[in-house]
Design a protein around this motif. Sequence first.
Motif, mmCIF file in Angstrom:
data_model
loop_
_atom_site.group_PDB
_atom_site.id
_atom_site.type_symbol
_atom_site.label_atom_id
_atom_site.label_comp_id
_atom_site.label_asym_id
_atom_site.label_seq_id
_atom_site.Cartn_x
_atom_site.Cartn_y
_atom_site.Cartn_z
ATOM 1 N N ASP A 1 0.865 -1.180 0.000
ATOM 2 C CA ASP A 1 0.000 0.000 0.000
ATOM 3 C C ASP A 1 0.897 1.225 0.000
ATOM 4 N N ILE A 2 0.560 2.168 -0.830
ATOM 5 C CA ILE A 2 1.391 3.365 -0.961
ATOM 6 C C ILE A 2 0.534 4.614 -0.805
ATOM 7 N N ALA A 3 1.071 5.607 -0.117
ATOM 8 C CA ALA A 3 0.353 6.880 0.013
ATOM 9 C C ALA A 3 1.215 8.024 -0.503
ATOM 10 N N PHE A 4 0.592 8.923 -1.242
ATOM 11 C CA PHE A 4 1.282 10.125 -1.721
ATOM 12 C C PHE A 4 0.623 11.308 -1.037
ATOM 13 N N VAL A 5 1.424 12.063 -0.278
ATOM 14 C CA VAL A 5 0.843 13.208 0.420
ATOM 15 C C VAL A 5 1.062 14.444 -0.453
ATOM 16 N N SER A 6 -0.023 14.907 -1.070
ATOM 17 C CA SER A 6 0.131 15.949 -2.084
ATOM 18 C C SER A 6 0.680 17.235 -1.484
ATOM 19 N N GLY A 7 1.617 17.860 -2.184
ATOM 20 C CA GLY A 7 2.196 19.128 -1.749
ATOM 21 C C GLY A 7 3.354 18.982 -0.778
ATOM 22 N N SER A 8 3.491 17.813 -0.142
ATOM 23 C CA SER A 8 4.530 17.677 0.882
ATOM 24 C C SER A 8 5.812 17.086 0.304
ATOM 25 N N GLY A 9 5.728 16.503 -0.884
ATOM 26 C CA GLY A 9 6.886 15.836 -1.474
ATOM 27 C C GLY A 9 7.195 14.511 -0.786
ATOM 28 N N ARG A 10 6.267 14.027 0.040
ATOM 29 C CA ARG A 10 6.519 12.784 0.771
ATOM 30 C C ARG A 10 5.652 11.646 0.264
ATOM 31 N N THR A 11 6.200 10.460 0.357
ATOM 32 C CA THR A 11 5.498 9.253 -0.042
ATOM 33 C C THR A 11 5.737 8.215 1.046
ATOM 34 N N SER A 12 4.751 7.372 1.324
ATOM 35 C CA SER A 12 5.010 6.298 2.287
ATOM 36 C C SER A 12 4.552 4.973 1.697
ATOM 37 N N VAL A 13 5.181 3.921 2.184
ATOM 38 C CA VAL A 13 4.880 2.605 1.643
ATOM 39 C C VAL A 13 4.839 1.572 2.774
ATOM 40 N N GLY A 14 3.934 0.621 2.663
ATOM 41 C CA GLY A 14 3.866 -0.478 3.609
ATOM 42 C C GLY A 14 3.791 -1.785 2.847
ATOM 43 N N LEU A 15 4.543 -2.786 3.308
ATOM 44 C CA LEU A 15 4.571 -4.087 2.618
ATOM 45 C C LEU A 15 4.298 -5.186 3.620
ATOM 46 N N CYS A 16 3.623 -6.224 3.187
ATOM 47 C CA CYS A 16 3.583 -7.403 4.052
ATOM 48 C C CYS A 16 3.622 -8.665 3.213
ATOM 49 N N PHE A 17 4.348 -9.666 3.751
ATOM 50 C CA PHE A 17 4.588 -10.923 3.032
ATOM 51 C C PHE A 17 3.845 -12.059 3.732
ATOM 52 N N CYS A 18 3.117 -12.842 2.964
ATOM 53 C CA CYS A 18 2.402 -13.984 3.545
ATOM 54 C C CYS A 18 2.678 -15.239 2.727
ATOM 55 N N ASP A 19 2.688 -16.388 3.417
ATOM 56 C CA ASP A 19 2.868 -17.645 2.681
ATOM 57 C C ASP A 19 1.515 -18.214 2.260
ATOM 58 N N ASN A 20 1.536 -19.391 1.656
ATOM 59 C CA ASN A 20 0.289 -19.913 1.092
ATOM 60 C C ASN A 20 -0.702 -20.425 2.146
ATOM 61 N N SER A 21 -0.252 -20.462 3.447
ATOM 62 C CA SER A 21 -1.253 -20.841 4.457
ATOM 63 C C SER A 21 -1.713 -19.605 5.239
ATOM 64 N N ASP A 22 -1.516 -18.429 4.618
ATOM 65 C CA ASP A 22 -2.048 -17.192 5.190
ATOM 66 C C ASP A 22 -1.268 -16.747 6.434
ATOM 67 N N HIS A 23 -0.021 -17.233 6.612
ATOM 68 C CA HIS A 23 0.794 -16.818 7.769
ATOM 69 C C HIS A 23 1.619 -15.600 7.422
ATOM 70 N N PHE A 24 1.631 -14.648 8.331
ATOM 71 C CA PHE A 24 2.444 -13.446 8.158
ATOM 72 C C PHE A 24 3.921 -13.815 8.283
ATOM 73 N N MET A 25 4.739 -13.428 7.314
ATOM 74 C CA MET A 25 6.160 -13.771 7.343
ATOM 75 C C MET A 25 7.025 -12.562 7.676
ATOM 76 N N ALA A 26 6.739 -11.443 7.045
ATOM 77 C CA ALA A 26 7.541 -10.250 7.277
ATOM 78 C C ALA A 26 6.777 -9.037 6.802
ATOM 79 N N GLY A 27 7.207 -7.869 7.274
ATOM 80 C CA GLY A 27 6.567 -6.645 6.811
ATOM 81 C C GLY A 27 7.495 -5.474 6.972
ATOM 82 N N MET A 28 7.224 -4.404 6.300
ATOM 83 C CA MET A 28 8.036 -3.199 6.480
ATOM 84 C C MET A 28 7.220 -1.946 6.103
ATOM 85 N N THR A 29 7.597 -0.845 6.693
ATOM 86 C CA THR A 29 7.016 0.446 6.290
ATOM 87 C C THR A 29 8.162 1.430 6.111
ATOM 88 N N GLN A 30 7.992 2.357 5.210
ATOM 89 C CA GLN A 30 9.053 3.343 4.977
ATOM 90 C C GLN A 30 8.441 4.655 4.493
#
Length: 190
Positions: free
Chosen positions: A161-190
């Motif tokens: 998921d990505i957000a662009f904050v208009s006028g601020s020059g900033r962008t944020s991103v969130g990621l999450c990784f799941c395996d085929n049994s729906d288990h959360f493996m890893a995630g990150m935000t920046q």
Amino acid sequence: MRYIIGSDKYHVVGNWNGIWKAQAPHKACHLLWRLCRGCLPTRYRLLRRVECTLNCLVCDEEIEDELHIFFRCAVARDSWSATGLSSVLHNATYQQINAMDRIFAVCSNESSDTVGRVSMLLWCIWHNLHKLQSNNVSRTTKAGLVRWEKPALDWVKRNVDIAFVSGSGRTSVGLCFCDNSDHFMAGMTQ
Ligand SMILES: [Zn+2]
């Protein structure tokens, strides 16, 4: 309170007693009262405060105000005749140009029994309109709903998921990784 009640500014002239004398459940009399006080949230009235469409939800042909919803919409007219109240609807005495004056005229001239039936009819029309409205809302949200699906065996799914904050020059991103049994493996935000 005494000042407000006595003030001409808030006083609406009309046959208020006729409304409360109606032989109908309180909720139906209360609807008549709200209608005559001008506080029913019709689309026409809502538009002064919120962004919304103006047209009648039922026929989509005319502006949704009290007169249209309760007296002029084709479905409303059918309801008046289905309840045997056509003679009241078409009575020459009750053709005022606003719904409030029509209600007051009906209250002044008809028996409490007839006023009761009219108020119950109006309550049903209003109640069904809102049922229709909420059905419409839930249908559109369901249609727009995207369900998460598991990845195939030995695959990893990454949702972003990505957000662009208009006028601020900033962008944020969130990621999450799941395996085929729906288990959360890893995630990150920046
Ligand atoms: Zn309509």
